[in-house]
Design an enzyme around this catalytic site. Structure first.
Site, PDB file in Angstrom:
ATOM      1  N   ASN A 151       0.827  -1.209   0.000  1.00 49.04           N
ATOM      2  CA  ASN A 151       0.000   0.000   0.000  1.00 49.04           C
ATOM      3  C   ASN A 151       0.858   1.254   0.000  1.00 49.04           C
ATOM      4  O   ASN A 151       0.499   2.263  -0.589  1.00 49.04           O
ATOM      5  CB  ASN A 151      -0.917  -0.003   1.222  1.00 49.04           C
ATOM      6  N   ARG A 249       2.016 -12.710   3.526  1.00 47.53           N
ATOM      7  CA  ARG A 249       0.951 -12.049   4.278  1.00 47.53           C
ATOM      8  C   ARG A 249       0.900 -10.652   3.672  1.00 47.53           C
ATOM      9  O   ARG A 249       1.917  -9.963   3.618  1.00 47.53           O
ATOM     10  CB  ARG A 249       1.305 -12.025   5.762  1.00 47.53           C
ATOM     11  N   ASP A 251      -0.038  -6.966   3.577  1.00 44.97           N
ATOM     12  CA  ASP A 251      -0.364  -5.873   4.489  1.00 44.97           C
ATOM     13  C   ASP A 251      -1.439  -4.958   3.898  1.00 44.97           C
ATOM     14  O   ASP A 251      -1.330  -4.544   2.735  1.00 44.97           O
ATOM     15  CB  ASP A 251       0.927  -5.081   4.738  1.00 44.97           C
ATOM     16  N   GLU A 294      -4.391  -9.319   4.963  1.00 43.29           N
ATOM     17  CA  GLU A 294      -4.776  -8.520   6.109  1.00 43.29           C
ATOM     18  C   GLU A 294      -5.982  -7.716   5.649  1.00 43.29           C
ATOM     19  O   GLU A 294      -5.852  -6.670   5.021  1.00 43.29           O
ATOM     20  CB  GLU A 294      -3.660  -7.571   6.576  1.00 43.29           C
ATOM     21  N   HIS A 359       0.977  -8.595  16.258  1.00 40.12           N
ATOM     22  CA  HIS A 359       1.861  -7.477  16.597  1.00 40.12           C
ATOM     23  C   HIS A 359       1.117  -6.149  16.697  1.00 40.12           C
ATOM     24  O   HIS A 359       1.695  -5.156  17.101  1.00 40.12           O
ATOM     25  CB  HIS A 359       2.960  -7.386  15.537  1.00 40.12           C
ATOM     26  N   ASP A 360      -0.147  -6.118  16.279  1.00 40.22           N
ATOM     27  CA  ASP A 360      -0.882  -4.854  16.270  1.00 40.22           C
ATOM     28  C   ASP A 360      -1.788  -4.659  17.479  1.00 40.22           C
ATOM     29  O   ASP A 360      -2.330  -3.570  17.659  1.00 40.22           O
ATOM     30  CB  ASP A 360      -1.748  -4.761  15.002  1.00 40.22           C
TER      31      ASP A 360
END
Ligand code: NOJ
Ligand code: CA
Length: 553
Positions: A151, A249, A251, A294, A359-360
């Site tokens: 992104n 994964r 993002d 995600e 981790h978020d």
């Protein structure tokens, strides 16, 4: 739940006598469940994990390389360190790793600000170290996913440095520029103002224009309307596949194109879906690769699957990830029921990625408000519910949060892995850790918990051992079960070969219930609750905070 036709009464009675577990309230504690799968389960696991559907039967483990294992005493986890811990990872029954960003980065957002898609973070190691990690992981049948952050890039990425030079630069349109802090067709602001800043637009002195950044100002958004950006990011993807990684994964992939209405912000746009199909096309050119999305928080991940074959293999189910912390407060299962009922709307072939932490977000210990039992019950739903579990490193130990902050507030859940009881380095480093350990690092270390009866690690190992090599947990149906008690969340998993019941007490008081259930058995496999079968009716008794896993067929 729709119940299956009860078995004929006579047959049921006979089987009940032969197979039921009507054991009255136990006088002696039940034996500890096995911590290791049987050889037969292992062999079946190997079979299930071979071929393109492997990810449906795999256990994933999310690793923050920086916090996992340091090998050279600089206090920073690295590839060599991670390689040295693969046997531990294997011993848990993990089949694949998701590595948080490992590419070159100024680390303003823990690597989610990439400065070069083809270079590794030097402090993590060399290309040779990474190749060795892949080789050693593969030799243990552990696959490797890396984080792809498309992104946005870092503002230090050469693409952005070129783009900011001026409107005539060949890369002028690689990012989202505007003369005003707004743009037609883009009604979306900063994802989380408190975290990432008040405005999503930053004035750039060099170019004399504003650039759009959904996250930190140091993370300008790439412009995916530019075909060169599409072409180059797909090429980057191929280069990573060529390096031997097994998947990605992806993002915040749903944010590639913004929406023109505020209400639609975060909703997957058709142009983003088109890009994802191209990305899938790249992966399909390599055998047995997969990717997990995600998805944007609170939006149904259904759209990320496309037809079930042309977009993502998996998408995170953040609704479950969020709801699990809530149901224990409300002591009613309704929101969890809704969460899993939503899976029925996914296209065939969709495989949820189930998380209780990452981790978020805060450590499971924190979400559980320090009530360890809540974490245990949530892990049972995560590991036995419908989907592929992604375990965040350290959750198998019940790691406590830290208080120090180096990158940002999320560091509290990103503390170094405590391997040994011994301070100050806890086996993570011989130097000073880049970030202090979380609370109670010694007692939650791998050393302290290994073989310890009742430890969180033993709990995880017994759950993982139960699941191993059982296709029913990877791909079997999941049916919610109403046991006539709102404080018990229960579901069955079933396929042609077997059927299981998982029932979780959401409260600190005794709960019971019953339901008509398939099968002829009610054999206790895990948990401190009891279940007994009378014909097609199974009656449950759950002590405060406890659960039960029963084999029904
Ligand atoms: C989602 C990642 O999980 C998060 O850690 C990061 O800050 C944002 N995306 C921006 O890349
Ligand atoms: Ca190091």
């Amino acid at each position: 739940m729709r119940l299956r036709a009860p078995v004929a009464a006579g047959l049921a009675l006979a089987l009940h006598i032969a197979c039921s577990s009507t054991t009255p309230a136990a006088t002696a504690p039940p034996p500890d469940p096995p911590l290791e799968p049987t050889a037969t389960q292992q062999a079946e696991a190997e079979r299930l994990l071979t071929g393109p559907d492997w990810y449906r039967h795999a256990i994933f483990y999310e690793v923050y390389v920086r916090s996992f294992q340091d090998s050279n005493g600089d206090g920073i986890g690295d590839f060599k360190g991670l390689t040295s811990r693969l046997d531990y990872i294997k011993s848990l029954g993990v089949d694949a790793l998701w590595l948080m960003p490992i590419m070159k980065s100024p680390f303003k957002d823990s690597g989610y600000d990439v400065a070069d898609y083809d270079a590794l973070l030097p402090e993590y190691g060399t290309d040779a170290d990474f190749q060795e990690l892949i080789a050693q992981a593969h030799s243990r049948k552990i696959r490797i996913f890396v984080d792809l952050v498309y992104n946005h890039t870092s503002d230090l990425h050469p693409w952005f440095q070129e783009s900011r030079r001026g409107k005539d630069d060949p890369k002028a349109d690689w990012y989202v520029w505007s003369d005003t802090p707004s743009a037609p067709g883009n009604a979306c602001g900063t994802f989380n103002a408190a975290q990432f800043g008040e405005s999503a637009w930053q004035f750039d002195e060099q170019r004399k224009q504003y650039y759009y950044h959904r996250f930190y100002p140091g993370q300008p958004d790439l412009n995916f309307a530019n075909p060169d950006v599409v072409k180059e990011t797909l090429a980057v993807t191929r280069r990573w596949l060529d390096k031997g990684v097994d998947g990605f994964r992806c993002d915040v992939i749903g944010l590639l194109f913004e929406s023109d209405t505020r209400a639609q912000c975060g909703v997957l746009q058709p142009r983003t879906a088109e890009y994802i199909r191209k990305l899938r096309g790249v992966l399909d050119g390599y055998p047995d690769r997969a990717m997990v999305a995600e998805s944007v928080l609170f939006e149904s991940p259904a759209g990320y699957y496309g037809t079930g074959k042309d977009m993502f293999h998996m998408a995170f189910d953040f609704d479950f990830g969020y709801q699990w912390g809530i149901v224990f407060n409300s002591e009613t299962r309704a929101s969890l029921d809704r969460s899993f009922a939503a899976h029925k709307g996914y296209p065939e072939g969709a495989q949820s990625a189930l998380v209780i932490g990452s981790h978020d977000v805060a450590r499971a210990f924190t979400v559980a408000q320090g009530k360890e039992w809540r974490h245990r019950r949530a892990s049972e739903i995560q590991l036995l519910g419908r989907g592929t579990p992604f375990i965040y490193y350290g959750e198998e130990l019940g790691l406590r949060p830290g208080t120090a902050r180096v990158v940002d507030g999320r560091d509290s859940a990103r503390t170094p892995m405590p391997w040994t009881k011994k301070e100050p380095g806890h086996g993570f480093t011989t130097g000073a850790p880049w970030l202090p350990f979380g609370d109670q690092a010694g007692t939650t270390s791998v050393e302290a918990e290994t073989g310890a009866r009742g430890a969180m690690l033993s709990h995880y190992k017994s759950l993982l051992a139960l699941r191993r090599g059982r296709a029913v947990f990877g791909t079997g149906a999941m049916d919610l079960v109403d046991v006539g008690n709102v404080s018990v969340f229960a579901f069955t998993r079933s396929n042609a070969q077997e059927a299981w019941l998982v029932a979780v007490n959401l409260t600190e008081s005794q709960q019971s219930g019953s339901a008509e259930l398939p099968g002829t058995r009610a054999e206790l496999a895990l948990g401190k609750g009891t279940g007994s079968r009378e014909g097609s009716r199974v009656t449950l008794d759950l002590p405060p905070t406890e659960s039960v896993v029963l084999r029904l067929r």
